[in-house]
Structure formats: structure tokens, C-alpha cells
Design a protein around this motif. Sequence first.
Motif, PDB file in Angstrom:
ATOM      1  N   UNK A   1       0.854  -1.188   0.000  1.00 42.89           N
ATOM      2  CA  UNK A   1       0.000   0.000   0.000  1.00 42.89           C
ATOM      3  C   UNK A   1       0.893   1.242   0.000  1.00 42.89           C
ATOM      4  N   UNK A   2       0.240   2.370  -0.172  1.00 41.00           N
ATOM      5  CA  UNK A   2       0.981   3.612  -0.069  1.00 41.00           C
ATOM      6  C   UNK A   2       1.545   3.741   1.340  1.00 41.00           C
ATOM      7  N   UNK A   3       2.635   4.474   1.423  1.00 44.86           N
ATOM      8  CA  UNK A   3       3.261   4.643   2.725  1.00 44.86           C
ATOM      9  C   UNK A   3       2.251   5.232   3.711  1.00 44.86           C
ATOM     10  N   UNK A   4       2.348   4.762   4.945  1.00 44.64           N
ATOM     11  CA  UNK A   4       1.536   5.279   6.049  1.00 44.64           C
ATOM     12  C   UNK A   4       0.061   4.887   5.953  1.00 44.64           C
ATOM     13  N   UNK A   5      -0.263   3.939   5.105  1.00 46.77           N
ATOM     14  CA  UNK A   5      -1.635   3.459   5.095  1.00 46.77           C
ATOM     15  C   UNK A   5      -1.885   2.697   6.400  1.00 46.77           C
TER      16      UNK A   5
END
Lengths: 132, 139, 504, 157, 769, 88, 115
Positions: free
Chosen positions: B91-95
Motif C-alpha cells: 500500500x501507499x506509505x503510512x496506510x
Amino acid sequence: MSEAVVSILLVAGASFMMLAAIGILRLPDLTTRMHASTKAGAMGAMLVMIGVAVHFADSAVSTRALAFIVFVLLTAPVAAHVIARAGYFTGIDLWPGSVKDELRERYDPDTHTLSSGLEHDSQHTENSEPPS
Amino acid sequence: MKSNTLILRTAALAIMPLQLMFSVFLLLRGHDEPGGGFIGGLVAASAFVLYAFSFGVGSTRKLLRVSPKDLLAVGLLFGLASTIPSLLAGEAMLTALWWQLPLPGEGYLKLSTVLVFDIGVYLAVLGTLMTFVIGLMES
Amino acid sequence: MKLEVVLPILIPLTAGALSLALWRSVRLQRLLGVLATGLLLAAGIWLMRSTVEQGFLVVEMGSWPAPYSIVFVSDVLSAIMVLLTGIIGLAIAIYSLASTPTGHEKFGYYPLMHLLLAGVAGAFLTGDIFNLFVWFEVMLLASFALLTLGGERAQMEGAIKYVTLNLFSSALFLSAVGLLYGMVGTLNMADIAQKVNSLEDPGMITVVSLMFMISFGIKAAAFPLFFWLPASYHTPQVAVSALFAGLLTKVGVYALYRVFTLMFTQDIGYTHNILLWAAALTMLTGVLGAAAQFEFRRILSFHIVSQIGYMLLGLALLSPLALVGGVFYIMHHIIVKTNLFLVSGITYRLMGSYELKNLGGFYRQRPYLAILFLIPALSLAGIPPLSGFFAKFIVVRASLESSEYLIAAIALVVGLLTLYSMIKIWAEVFWKQVPDHVTDGGGLNSGLQTRHTLAYYAPVIGLATCTLIIGLYGQPIYSLAEMAAHQLMNPQLYIDAVLGGQAK
Amino acid sequence: MIGLFWNLLLALAWVALSGSVTGMNLLAGFLFGYLALMVLQNQLPVLKGYSRRIPRLGAFLVFFLKELVKSNVRVAYDIATPVWYMNPGVIAFPLEARTDMEIMFLSSVISLTPGTLSLDVSDDRRVLFIHAMFLQDEDQLRNDLRELEHRILKIMR
Amino acid sequence: MMLLAVLSGFLLALAVPVLYRLTGRYIGWFLALLPASLTAYFAGLIPAIRDGGSLLIENQWMPGLGVSLDFLVDGLSLVFALLISSIGTFILIYAGSYLKGHRDLARFYVIMLSFMASMLGLVLSDNLIAFFVFWELTSITSYLLIGFNHEDVEARKCALQGLFVTAGGGLVLMAGLILLIFITGSYSFADILSSDVSIHDHGYYTAAAICILIGAFTKSAQVPFHFWLPNAMAAPTPVSAFLHSATMVKAGIYLLARLNSSMGETLLWSHTLMVVGTATMITGTYLAFSSTGIKKVLAYSTVFALGTLTLMIGVGTELAITAFVCMLVAHSLYKGALFMLAGALDHETGTKDLTKMGGLRRSMPWTSAIACMAVLSLAGIPPLFGFVAKELIFESLLNAPVGGWALTTFALVSSMLLVAVACLVFFKPFFGPPQDTPRQPHEAPFSMLIGPATLSLFSLFFGLAPFVPEVLLLNPAVTAIFGGDVQTALALWHGVNIPLMLSVVSLLAGSLLFARWQALQPGLAIINTVAGRVGPEAAYFRMMQGITQIAGWQTRLLQNGVLGVYLLTLVLVTFGLTGYTLFSRNGIHLSLDFSDGYFYEFGIALLIVTATVFASITKSRLGSVASMGVLGFGVALIFIHFSAPDLGITQLLVETLTVILLVLVLFKLPPFASFSSPLERCRDLAVAVFAGVVMTLLTLAVLDIRYFDSISRYYIENSYELAFGKNIVNVILVDFRQLDTLGEIFVLGLAAIGVYAMVKLKAEDQHKP
Amino acid sequence: MLSIAIDVVYFMLSLALLFAFIRLTRGPSLPDRVVALELIASVVFGYVGVHAIDTGVSSFLDVAIVIALTAFLAAIGFARFVERGAKE
Amino acid sequence: METLMAYVIGILFAASIYMMLRRSIVKLVIGLIILSNAANLLIFVVSGLTRGSPPLIPDGAGEVTGVVADPLPQALILTAIVIAFSVLAFAVVLIRRAYEVVGTDDLDEMKDTDT
Ligand code: NA
Ligand code: NA
């Protein structure tokens, strides 16, 4: 009914704070001002919190109000003590109207020792430690 | 004059656990009510500051066991670690990722990267403030 | 998931936190320093390749859709800046192995270095105006700490000025963000751009844009906001100076480029005209400041100011060619200026002074160092066929194209005075004999320990090679600058790339 | 004190286990914990006498609130009226309290009570120096303080 | 192949350090192989350009920028290329001997070869930018050569002077070239020369022409930029020989010739060239005549030659261009030779002062013989090539379109002086009574004589058979410069005509002047001293001094070290600019409508304001700190009152901790002191109030404006559904905008490291590396 | 009734804040100022409580709790300062 | 109320700038503290003031209904407060070290690095 109680509690609390504020403004020296401010301030805050607890009549709120009161009761005197002590020992003069000072003579500013004055008081056995 | 007193010390011992407990409380429920890692960390730090004022720096160091910098480092690493699951999951970072662990009874323990992150913030704040205070008091 | 977009911050952040955890082991920190900056460089290269292939890379942090999430956006300009960050980072990390005093290494030099790089990379990549503020602060605090590391008197004096003026800038930035948010209700730069561009009477936006301009102008050390730079850049240990010289002001320049091509293009006749005169005066005052200096790093510091002027000029003219020139100038400058500071560090190491009057004899004793100085120095002065020549050439050409003759003239005169300064250093440090009052030729005769030689020279050689490559094999670099300029001239591309995902 | 701590801990554990963080639940937890400790107190020397303290604490609280109001009024009157009736001064109050906790608790209560303020404890911890606002009747004050001390010691010991 | 030919010099330069180790004292001979073969290579190109043709060799460099390494070979560039490579050959050989055993010989060759290559690139480049690249490279390499004796402060100064003048001119030239590119739309000389675009009518023409002329004049030491050239004599003699004969100073001349056909033929161009050329010519000969150092004399005679060349281009007739080409070749030949000979004299006698030499023809017979030939050419005496050139000059001047007689007169005067100079150069050292010289004079070695000998022989050969070079090279060169087909007719003997008469007159008068040389010296010295005070060189020094002074003044003014001044500037700029923009873009709208507030909100506001004011004016620093605490409380109350409990908590906590930190720090600091004067305080107060007013107006203005709804609606709606949190602020902090918070904790960490290091790292640990 | 009471309370608290602040500015000694600061903190507690009632949002109580737990530290910090005998 | 706060903000900025222009380093730091407060208040005020409805979702509800204070500026200010605190902590220690090393608290005497 509860509105009335709450109102009274709030106004009472606020009055204490007013009182504290007037006291701190009017009273002549640090220590007497502290008599007014620390207690009345804490008292006022507690009353308000009780009012809050009554108003919400919800256990979660009451718990928090209680926690608040406990915290105030714990911290306020300590702060007062620390300030008063610091103020006293750094030589802030008492109000000239003060009647006595049993501390000053027992404090040695060079060695920073504070004696009880009871070291040679044989009368005072009641509280002395049993010799070990 | 000597700065600490019996009264302060003893009071500190009474107040400090409360502060620490409350700080954890603030940390854990920050997602739903005022609080969170930062505020929790500040309260925890003030607990140790109180201790340091009462018992001096040396005792505080002993009490902390680890150096404040290590706390800080661990906090920062926690903060970063919270980003890793999302990266691993593609996933995108910090999801944010959430796991619900069933508890005995009816409740669920909500574990999430968000919580990990908040703990990181808590530790970082604590570490930072202790670094400030201990550093300043020692010098 | 476009990992390459977030790696440039993840790597240094992790390295920073790990270095902090490894506080007690300087050796591991050193190793990590080189390793992580090397990885950062690799990530930069990866990012550059991807960006060139795909045009824009957008990552919505936390998978929340833009504009609600913080986005990281890599366009060619960002990728260039990140790549340069990697290059400078690696160079500094290697150089630090030799130059950093043990005391500094034991007190957080490496964590600070990594986090500085993280802040810089974050600022280059973020597409969110408030997040930009956060990265600015990361960078700023790292620089504060690095600046004061060592605690010498000059450092403290310099740091007070640096900290105060930069805090003022930060407060201004923050206020401007708040005011902007108050009006357009969003923080995503693409979203802001889109909304601002749809306004009919954006007068207040112009007002706020000026606050951004001043705030970033302070960070970029533009006239008349540059005071903090010459007051402080020569005070820390040299690797730190070099790192600052290469990257920090360029973050301000980058921010100006970003917001004044993307968001604030509604009143170009006013805003960019201000920039234009700021650019001209920055060039002039900077170079004149340098002419009055007789200390190696101070001269270089004032030249940073002066060259910021050229970069601003590219932005102020806001023509495709001018932007190419500006971007080219940034690339050239970062490498060259870092390198010059590194060279000054070697001369300091050998003779124990930065004062020109205490230096000398290097051409005789260290001819290869002389060449390594000449390459960046002449490049800085814009002597062909080095990188600086093309940079200056494009900028001057763009000014003439825009009929800004006076500006072009200033740019040329400043070029000459830059040469004058570089020649001053050359004549004093390299050509002049070892001064009589310097006993024993300083450390010139004894030289460096072999362990240090490599660490001192490898970065200098590497950066000099970059300078030569940009000059002699400049077409790819030029193409990059051209792509960057194209994207900057067409902000809609950026907006679509960031907000386009929303429609899908 | 340790008993109280354990009791609170048990209450929290109760809250955590039952999964609902409400005041009522906490109170319930405290009650159950109290009962549990009552059972345990004979086995664990640390907890000795714990069960008696809670009722005494209640009694003390009532007493204390009464004192609080009383002296508050007195101080308030003095503050609010233009003329000062106070006779402030510092007195040395010999302590019966011995442990740190006792002394701290006593001094705090004294400080909280309007009209008196704990300044310091002598180095040998035998005397508490108190600043009092109304020293017109010093003996009465000493007696009041002594009663306060006794009540506190009853809870603590 | 051409690319390699041009760049070979650089490549070889890179190899010199290694080669020097291999070849040792024969390094000069060895390296000379390169220019020798280049000479052969260029000679091989002659057939291609004989009929006025040209070659264009293309190489890519930076196409995006229009920069290429295209080379244009035509008559003009080939003449130069041949002069450079051939004279370069002899110079390299000569230098090996002249600088034998010099510790920096290898470095010398590195720079020398680079210089030669740059010069070749300059004359051969077709691309304007590449041309400029090589132009600047010659400046910088010549700088290194002039400052070769770098430990001598004079050499450094002279080198700087040369560089400053030529690089400064170079920058102007750059502007000129860019304008030329704008005019023609092309980067190529070939295109420009052949284009139909009317350069003269373009709006940029004047500017471009002026810029290019300035560039050329500085490089070619035209008045008033001539002063750097004699000072360049600080370089070792081989450098001077090369610099003056075939390279560097000829670069500007080359550029003028190159652009003559496309940019010339305007009054601006030709008149400027004529005026400047004449002035330079006269100045050069006069100064040569009044100098005593042999190298100085030769240097000023170069100035003369450069002026003459410029003048010829300015006159611009077929004849004049022919004269130009001949003069160019003749001068290169004799000046190269003379310098090398001067170097030989210096080398063998140990002095450069003409007045200290005498009777050397006995000890140095070969030298004197060769010198005789070179000097004859210099003086323009048959049968040397210099004579051919001189005749042509007189003839072209006589036929000049404007001011023919005036120009001729000037030429005659300078010619007379030049004859005197030639006598000086020849008779002073070689004739007359022998003098004591620092070294016992003896004949110069072969390697130092082969160069001058060959060059002089060529002078002789060209003079005797001028048609040989004419057919091969000079005619194509004239064609290239003139921009059309030209048939030249060179001959040694044109019969008795006015030019010949003028030559005779100049010869006689020159001899007379030489005879009176000694007597004239004191008078000349006085004139020179006066001229030195007001001349261009003095202006140069004043300018340099001025730069330093202005720089110092500016720095003292701006960067004065006082933070208060920095801040004051910053604040004024910030709020002045913002305020002005606000005023002009939005107007000032002062609102005093407070009716929406409750009284206690006013109370809080009042508290904040009074706390702030008190914190600012109190003399007690702890009062100030405590007041800051109150300010914090007030701000927290605002937060709480307006629905931000998290902010309230954080503000209060942070405020408390800030106060604690301040307190921990303050007791190490002295109490507040008032340093500034009341006037300063008033000034600061005024500035501060101004800033405050601007901020208030700005805030008020923004309050009225909300162009778009906030994106916050999204967070409010999705905080619980998607992010599982009820405290929306906290959810934003740890989820929606987690990255901010991540950055924030690193900021905290950085502050911790910084503070820790500051507190713990003591200065004495610093200096261990 | 409650709303009137709340307004009255707000008024009194504002006044209290003002008085306390006057003491803070007047000093004369540092402990005097600290005492005033403490009182201001207390008034803020009260204010927060009243505000919670006024708005019906009990979460504001948390603010009061957190300050109650920490604000007194400032006083202790000042006291340390005073004890070390530093000058104002 | 926003209008009133605009004036308060102006006064805060003025005071902070006045303090920063003083020559005493302690006053400088106090100026910086006021400045950060001013900037925070500015953000808070210009994004609109809402009384008595904090951005908290009540128990049992899935979202907030009705007017609620804008949570985003609050989050921004929170971040800004923390950052400002870090910076100020650093600045506070910096002035102390500067005083120790330079031996004066007069900023005008701290110009050795520039001149
Ligand atoms: Na608004
Ligand atoms: Na997230």
C-alpha cells in the motif's frame, strides 16, 4: 433542581476564586497571600468540578471530576509548600504585623540546617524514637 | 539552600505514578477523546520532571534505566516501524492497517499501525523532554 | 506502490533513527552514514529514471485520496533535487569520515546529517504546503544542531543569527499557510493551484504569495534577506558548511520555484518583477560581499548568496529557457559549491586556517588539489566548458531574450567579479608561497594520514567529475533541465497528475 | 497506601477486563477490589489493616471538609473586609507523625486548610514549621492541628 | 579527425606528467611532434580551400543549447591554424631549452599545450558558443601562463590584470554573441556568413556590434585596453613569444576579421575600428619607443601591430584586407622570432634591460644574424615580408574611402617610430661596447635558435616570393574575410610610388629618432609618468580599488554583524512589501465590529494582550517569563473556548514545560539589561507597531474572504467510518496527515540531539579529528 | 437560571484572572508572581469546568485534569530558581 | 470575535517583533515565543472560530452532525506548537551556551563572525 445545585456550586466556586484573587491582590506579604490563593483557588476549582459532575450526572464525567479533585488535592499543597518555603528561605520578609517566627532562629543559613529545637528536650519523649 | 525537601519528595512519589498512569490512559484513548501520543508523552515527561526536581538527576536516570536518547531512538523507530506494514502490504506509505484481536468475553482489542505510531510519538516526546531536562539540570 | 518516491525520506529517516540508537558506536554510525547516503543516491537515481519515464509520480500517503492526504509528488525538478541530495549526501558522508572531529561524531553528527537529508528530500518531494513546512523544520532543526555542534564562540554567535532569522521566516511561512488555508480551505498544492487559478480577483492571494516569497526568500538567502548566511556558514566544521552550502539555500530556491510556477502565477507582472529585482540585487550584493572577504569560507558563503540570484533570475523571467537556465544553475551550483567547501576543508586540514593570509603554497606542494580546486572554482565563475558556463550562458541568454538588458549586464558583471574572487583564492592559497609567519609550511609537508586521504579526496574528485560531466557531456543534463522547465511552465500537468486520481 | 494502590490497580484491571471504561464500572471494580483485599489482608503483612482505613478515610473527609469550609470562611472574611484581623506568624509544631508519607500527608492537609501553611520540616523530622494566619489563640490552633494529626494517623497507620 | 586535431592538445596535456618522466630533457622536442604534425595536417587542407572554398566538419555537443563542435576551415581559419601550430612547434622546442631543468616544466607544458589547443579551437570553431568556449579557455590558460612565476607577487598581479581585462571583455562578447544569435537565428559562423538576413538593419545590431567590438578590443589589447599586454611579459619568454605572435592577442583580430563581412560595412563598425586601430597603432609605437626593457619594447610593438591590423579591417577595402593578411603573417613571423631571440639574450646574459646590453654580436653571432632578419622585417625593409605588408598598408591607407591622408600620416609617424624601435632592438644589444651582464654571454643553444631562424627564413622567403603564400593561403584568406572573391597581387617591388617614398621617409626619420633615443628618454619618462597617472591602467587600478572599497562599504552597511539591524531590515521588507501589496491589491478595510463577542471573550483577549505587553516591558526577566505563562494560558483559553480541547491541553502542557526550561536556563543568565537608547526603542517600537498593524489588516482582510469550503468536511465525515477514530483532530494527526506528525517527532528528536550536544559537548573536545 | 449563573461565573472568573494578573505584574518578589500564576491556573480550571457545562461537552474536563497534573511543575521549577539565589 | 482576535494577533506580532529587536538575548527568545503564539493564533482565527462544538464524534454516533469546529487547522496548529516548542527549547539552550561562551548577553557584542 439540579440546575439550581449546579448554579450554586458554580457560583460558590467562582466566589472562592474571586476571593483568592482579591486576597492575592490585597494581602500584605507572600505567605498571607498564599493563604488566600492556594486554598481558595483549589477550593473553587473543586466546587466547580463538583458542579460539573452534578450537571452531567454521568459516571464517566463524575469519575473525571473526581480524578481532577484528587489531583488538585495532591498537587496544590505541594506547590504551595515549595513556593512558600523557597520564598521564606530566600529572605522575603514577613509582614511587619506578624506576631512570631519560630523558624528563623532555628535555621542556620551558613550550613543550611534546620533544627527542630527539640534535640535536648527531654520532656518531649512522647514522640522520640526508641533507642536502638 | 538545599533544594529538595521531604515533603516534596514524598509527594512526588505519590503523584508520579498517577501521572504516569494517566499518561498511558491519554495515549490509549487519544483516538477517540482528547489526548494521544503527544499529550500522553508530555504528561509522562512531566512525571519524570517532577521526579528529577525532587530527587535529582542521578536518581532519575536510574529510574528511567535507559538513557533518554534511547527512548527517543526507540520512539522514532516505532514511528517508522508503523510505516513498514503498509509498505510490505504494497500500500501507499503510512496506510493504516487494523487488526482486531478478539478478547475473552465480547470485546475486541483494536491493534493498528496507528497505535504503534502513537506509541512511537509518546516515547519520542518523553525521550526528547527528558533529554532536555536532564541535560540542562546536569550542566 | 511507488516505493522510489518515499525511499528518499524513509532511508535517511531510518538511518537517522538507527544512528541515534547506535549512539555509542561511532564506527557503526560511520558505516551507516556511507551506506545510507549511498542508498539515498541509489534511490535518487531510481526516482529519476521513473520520473523521466512517467512524467509525474504521485503517492497519496495513507492511501487517502488527494487533496485530503498528504501527497508526495515527483516531477523532474523534484527528482533532480533528490538526486543531487543523494550525491551531496554521499560525498559529505565519505568526507566526514576524515574531517569530522571525534567529539562531533560522538554527539550526534551522523543522526543530524541523515535527518538533514531527510528534511531536504522531504521538502523536495512533498506536494502539500503544510507538509513542506514540516520538512523545512526538520531540515532547519538539523541545521541548527549541526551549526552549533562543537559550541565554539563563532558558532554560537552565528547560530543566534541563523536561528532567529530562520525562525522569523518559519513564522511567516506558517502564517502564510494559515491565511491561504483560510481563503481556499485546502493544503494540497495542486488543489490550491487549481482553486487559485479559478479565482477572478485573486488580489489577496497575491498578498499571501508575497509572504511566501519573503519566507522562502529568507531560506534562499535572497537580497535583502540573506544576512543569516554569511553570518553563520563559515562557522561550523567544514563538512557541515559544505552540506549547508550545497543543499540548504537550494531548498528555499526550490520552494520558490515550486510555488511561483504552480500556485502563484496570477499576478506575474508584480510578483515576478519583485523576484527579478531581488535576483539582480542578490547577485550584486553577494558578489560584492565576497570581494570584501579574505577568508576562504566567507568568500564562498557570499558567493552562495550571489549565485542564488542567478537561480532566482531563472524563476523571475519565467520563460521556458529561463527556467531551464535556473534549473541548470541549481544543479551546477549544488555540486560546485559543495566541492569548493570540501576543498577549503582540505586546505584547512593541512594548514590549520581559513584565512587567506595564512595559507599558501598549495600549487607547489599539492598540484592535484590545485586542479581539483580550479575545476569547481572556474566553473563557479562561469568559465567554459565547465558546468557554470552553460548555466550562466542560458540565464544570460534568457534575460536578453526577455529584453532584460540591465539584468543581463548585471549577471555578466557578477560573473566577472566571481572570477575575481575565485582568482583571489587561487592566487593566495595556491600560487602564493607559504607565508613566512606560517612555520614549517603548516601541515603541508607532513600531509594527511593515508586513511584520511581517500576520504578527503574521493568526494572532491567525484564532485569535480560531476562538474566536468555537466560541462563536457551536458546534453543529458540539459534535456533534464528542459523537461523540468516544461513541467514547470505547464502547471496543469502537475495539477492533473495529483488530482487526476480523484476522478478515476 | 500500598493497599490503596493495589485496590486501584485491581479496579483498573476490572475495567480493562470488562472492556467498558465508565466511572460506574471503575467504582464497581474498586469495590470488588476492596472486598478482595479485605479477604487477603490477614495473609499479607503489607496490607494489614487496610479494610479499616476506607471507612476512616470517609470520616476524615467529612471532618476535613468541615474544617475547610470553616477556615475558608474565616480567611474569606478577613480578605473581603477592609480591616485585617489577622495575626500571622510561624509556629513550630512538634510531630507525632513519623514516616515520610505521614508527614507529607499531614503537611498537605495543613496547607490545604485555610489559615495554615506548612513551610518546612526540621532536618530531624520532628518539627513541622507552620505559617498561620490567625495566631490570636495559639493553643487552640495547636490543639486543632493535633486533632487533625491524630485523625490522619488513624488512617495511615 | 578535425575534432581530434583540435582536442589533441588537451589530450597530450593530460599525458605530459607521464611523458615528462619518460622523455626528460627532450620533452620539448617530443611534444613538438604534435604541433608539427598538426601543421602538416592543416597544410594538407590547403588544397580544399584554395579557391575560396571552405570545409565544415560537424560534431555534436549540446544540441539542445545549440552548442556543437563544428569546425569551419576556410582561408582565414587555416592561416591562423597554420600560424598557431607551426609557431607552436618552435615554441615548444624552444621552451624545453629555455626552461631546462625548471621544476615546473611539466606544468608549463600542460598549460601551454592546452593553450595551443584552445587557440586552435577558437580559430577553427564554426559554432559561436564553442568559439566562445575556446575564447575563454585562452583567457584562462594564458592567465596561468602569465602567472607562471606564481611565487612572484608581480607576476600574480599581471596575470590577474590580463585575465580581468580579457575575461571581462569576454563576458561582454558573450552578450554580443547571444545578440548575434538572436539576429541571425543561427549558431554557426558559416550560416551567418552566408545568410541573407540583413544583420545591419536588425534592432539588436548596434548593441551586438558594440559588445563584440569590446570583446575583441580587450582581447587584442586595443586602446584603451592595451595596458595588460606589456604586463603579460611577466610570463616566461616562450609564452610571450607565442602569445604575441600567433595566439591570444590575435584572437580578437581573428574575430573582427571573421565577422567583418557580415557585420562590417557600417559606419559604426568601420569608423570604430579605424579610430581605435589608429590610436592603438600610435600608442603602441610611442610606448615601444619610450621603453627600455627589451620585452617591453617588443610588447608595445605588438600593440602597434594589433592597432594596424584593426585599422586595416576598419578600412575594409580589398587592398586593406590584403594588407591585413600580410601584416598578420609578417608580424607573427618576426614577432615570434624576436621574442625567442629576446629570450635567448635574457637567458644568456641574465638581463632584459636593453641599456645594460651591448656588443653581443661577437659572443652571439648566430643570434645576431637571425635577429637582423627579424628586425628588418619589423622595420619593413626589403626584401623581407614585413616590407611587403608595410607597402600594402600605406597603399591601402592612401586609397582609404575616408580620411586617407590623415590615416596615412598616422601610419607614417608610427612607422618612423617603429624603425627607431627596430634599430633599438637590434643595435643596442648587438653593437656598441660590450657591457657587464649578470651572466657571461655566449651563443644560445640550437633548440633556442631553430625557431627564430626558421621563422625569419620564412619572412625572407615570403618577402622574396610573396606569390607562394599568396596563392596557397593568403588569397583564400582575403576572400574569406572580404566575403567575396578577391584577386590579390602581392609583390616585393611595385616600382617607385608613394608608399615606397613613405617607407623611405620613415626609414630615415626613424634612424634619426634612434640616434636621439638616449637624449629623448628623460623627456619621454616624464610624459609616461604623467600619462601613467591618468591613463587606462591607472583607471584599471582605480576600478579594482573601487570594487574593493564599494564591497567593503556595502558589507559594512549590510552585513554589519548586528542582529537587530538584520531583523529590522527583514521586518521592514516583510511588512512593507506585504502591507503595500495589501494596500494596492485589496485596499484597507478596518473593521471595529466586535458585537459578536461575549464579554468574557474580551476578558481573555485583554488578558492575552496585557500579558504580552507586560512580558515585553517588564524589567524583571522572571516577571516576563511568568507573564509568558499567562499568555500561554490565555491562548489556551482561546483554544478551549473555540472548540479545540486538544490544542488547549497541548498549549498548556507546552507552556508549562517552556516555562520550566526557561527557568532552568535563566538562572545561568544575567538579569535583564537595557542596552538600547530611548531613540532606538522608539524606532523599534514604531517598526513593531507597523508590523502589527499590517498583520491585523491582513487578518481582517482574510476574515472576509473564504473562496472555497474547507476540505475538512471529508475528515469529519470519514473519521469514524474509515479511520476508526472519534477524535477527529487526533485522527488527522495520526492517520490522515500522519506524515506531518512523523516529521514532527523527528523535529523533536533533532532538538533533543542539538540540545544534548550543546549542553554536553565542550569546546575542548573539538580539535581532535 | 443556569445560563445566568454561568454568565455570572464567567464574569467573576474574568475578574479573578485580572486581579491575579495584576499581582503577577506587581510582584514584587518572584514567589509572588508564581503564586499569581498558580492562581491563574486554578481559575483556568474553573473556567474549563464552566465551559464544559456551558457547551455540554464533557471532553473539556480532560483539559482540566491534564493541567491539574502538570501545571504545578512550573511552580516547582520557579522555586528551584529562587532557591539557587538567582537574581530577577 | 474574529475581528477582535485580529487586533490581538496584531498586538502579539508587534510585541514579538519589538522584543526580537532588543539587544538582550533573553528578550530575543521571549520575542520568539510570542511570535510562535501569534502565528498559531493567526491560523486558528482565520480558519474561523466556532464556539462549543469540538471536532469530537459523540459516543454512539458515527459522525458529527451540525456545526463543528474545523479540525484541520487544529491539527496543523498542534503540529506547529510541537515544532515551535522544539525550536524554542533549542533556542533557549542556545542563548545560554552563547552567554557562557561569549560572556555577554548583549547581541551587539556578538558580531565577531560577521565583521
Ligand atoms: Na477566512
Ligand atoms: Na496513516
